[in-house]
Design a protein around this motif. Structure first.
Motif, PDB file in Angstrom:
ATOM      1  N   ILE A  84       0.836  -1.204   0.000  1.00  0.00           N
ATOM      2  CA  ILE A  84       0.000   0.000   0.000  1.00  0.00           C
ATOM      3  C   ILE A  84       0.870   1.253   0.000  1.00  0.00           C
ATOM      4  O   ILE A  84       0.599   2.211  -0.726  1.00  0.00           O
ATOM      5  N   GLY A  85       1.925   1.268   0.798  1.00  0.00           N
ATOM      6  CA  GLY A  85       2.826   2.418   0.827  1.00  0.00           C
ATOM      7  C   GLY A  85       3.504   2.653  -0.512  1.00  0.00           C
ATOM      8  O   GLY A  85       3.625   3.791  -0.964  1.00  0.00           O
ATOM      9  N   TYR A  86       3.948   1.589  -1.152  1.00  0.00           N
ATOM     10  CA  TYR A  86       4.604   1.719  -2.460  1.00  0.00           C
ATOM     11  C   TYR A  86       3.627   2.235  -3.515  1.00  0.00           C
ATOM     12  O   TYR A  86       3.958   3.131  -4.287  1.00  0.00           O
ATOM     13  N   VAL A  87       2.430   1.679  -3.548  1.00  0.00           N
ATOM     14  CA  VAL A  87       1.437   2.105  -4.542  1.00  0.00           C
ATOM     15  C   VAL A  87       1.067   3.568  -4.351  1.00  0.00           C
ATOM     16  O   VAL A  87       1.032   4.346  -5.312  1.00  0.00           O
ATOM     17  N   PHE A  88       0.793   3.965  -3.118  1.00  0.00           N
ATOM     18  CA  PHE A  88       0.416   5.360  -2.884  1.00  0.00           C
ATOM     19  C   PHE A  88       1.594   6.303  -3.097  1.00  0.00           C
ATOM     20  O   PHE A  88       1.401   7.440  -3.533  1.00  0.00           O
ATOM     21  N   VAL A 117      -5.021   9.920   3.577  1.00  0.00           N
ATOM     22  CA  VAL A 117      -5.700   9.166   2.522  1.00  0.00           C
ATOM     23  C   VAL A 117      -5.237   7.716   2.525  1.00  0.00           C
ATOM     24  O   VAL A 117      -6.052   6.780   2.445  1.00  0.00           O
ATOM     25  N   MET A 118      -3.935   7.488   2.624  1.00  0.00           N
ATOM     26  CA  MET A 118      -3.410   6.132   2.631  1.00  0.00           C
ATOM     27  C   MET A 118      -3.878   5.355   3.863  1.00  0.00           C
ATOM     28  O   MET A 118      -4.254   4.189   3.777  1.00  0.00           O
ATOM     29  N   THR A 119      -3.893   5.983   5.016  1.00  0.00           N
ATOM     30  CA  THR A 119      -4.314   5.323   6.247  1.00  0.00           C
ATOM     31  C   THR A 119      -5.797   4.975   6.213  1.00  0.00           C
ATOM     32  O   THR A 119      -6.195   3.886   6.638  1.00  0.00           O
ATOM     33  N   VAL A 120      -6.620   5.878   5.711  1.00  0.00           N
ATOM     34  CA  VAL A 120      -8.056   5.599   5.590  1.00  0.00           C
ATOM     35  C   VAL A 120      -8.289   4.460   4.610  1.00  0.00           C
ATOM     36  O   VAL A 120      -9.110   3.572   4.848  1.00  0.00           O
ATOM     37  N   TRP A 121      -7.564   4.459   3.504  1.00  0.00           N
ATOM     38  CA  TRP A 121      -7.698   3.382   2.516  1.00  0.00           C
ATOM     39  C   TRP A 121      -7.365   2.030   3.153  1.00  0.00           C
ATOM     40  O   TRP A 121      -8.092   1.063   2.990  1.00  0.00           O
ATOM     41  N   GLN A 122      -6.280   1.977   3.879  1.00  0.00           N
ATOM     42  CA  GLN A 122      -5.858   0.733   4.503  1.00  0.00           C
ATOM     43  C   GLN A 122      -6.815   0.330   5.623  1.00  0.00           C
ATOM     44  O   GLN A 122      -7.180  -0.834   5.748  1.00  0.00           O
ATOM     45  N   GLY A 123      -7.240   1.265   6.432  1.00  0.00           N
ATOM     46  CA  GLY A 123      -8.139   0.960   7.542  1.00  0.00           C
ATOM     47  C   GLY A 123      -9.533   0.572   7.099  1.00  0.00           C
ATOM     48  O   GLY A 123     -10.173  -0.280   7.711  1.00  0.00           O
TER      49      GLY A 123
END
Length: 100
Positions: free
Chosen positions: A13-17, A54-60
């Protein structure tokens, strides 16, 4: 060993974002002439928090949906035991029964 799938998911997820915020989003912003999106979101210290949120909400959200979706299924009409007696056998109170 238990945390490898979770950590691997975070890395992906970190790499994609990171790719989206550093390359794709600025290219779209330049093509559409949107000044706010023309630069990398992560390069600006004032706006980097937005990318992290945004990344944290997507993952959560994905984790929450996976955990809560089985509880949203309707109770089966043909069951060997009624849902209330099954819920009581599992230790649920009458207010916590899945089918009312």
């Amino acid at each position: 060993m238990f945390f490898i799938p979770y950590v691997l998911a975070l890395l992906v997820i970190g790499y994609v974002f990171s790719y989206l915020f550093n390359f794709s989003l600025p290219a779209i912003g330049q093509a559409l002439g949107i000044e706010a999106l023309s630069a990398s979101l992560l390069a600006d210290p004032e706006r980097a928090w937005l990318g992290i949120v945004v990344m944290t909400v997507w993952q959560g959200a994905a984790f929450t949906i996976i955990i809560t979706s089985p509880g949203c299924r309707p109770c089966p009409a043909s069951s060997t035991r009624p849902p209330r007696s099954t819920a009581r056998a599992d230790g649920a109170s009458s207010g916590a029964s899945p089918c009312r």
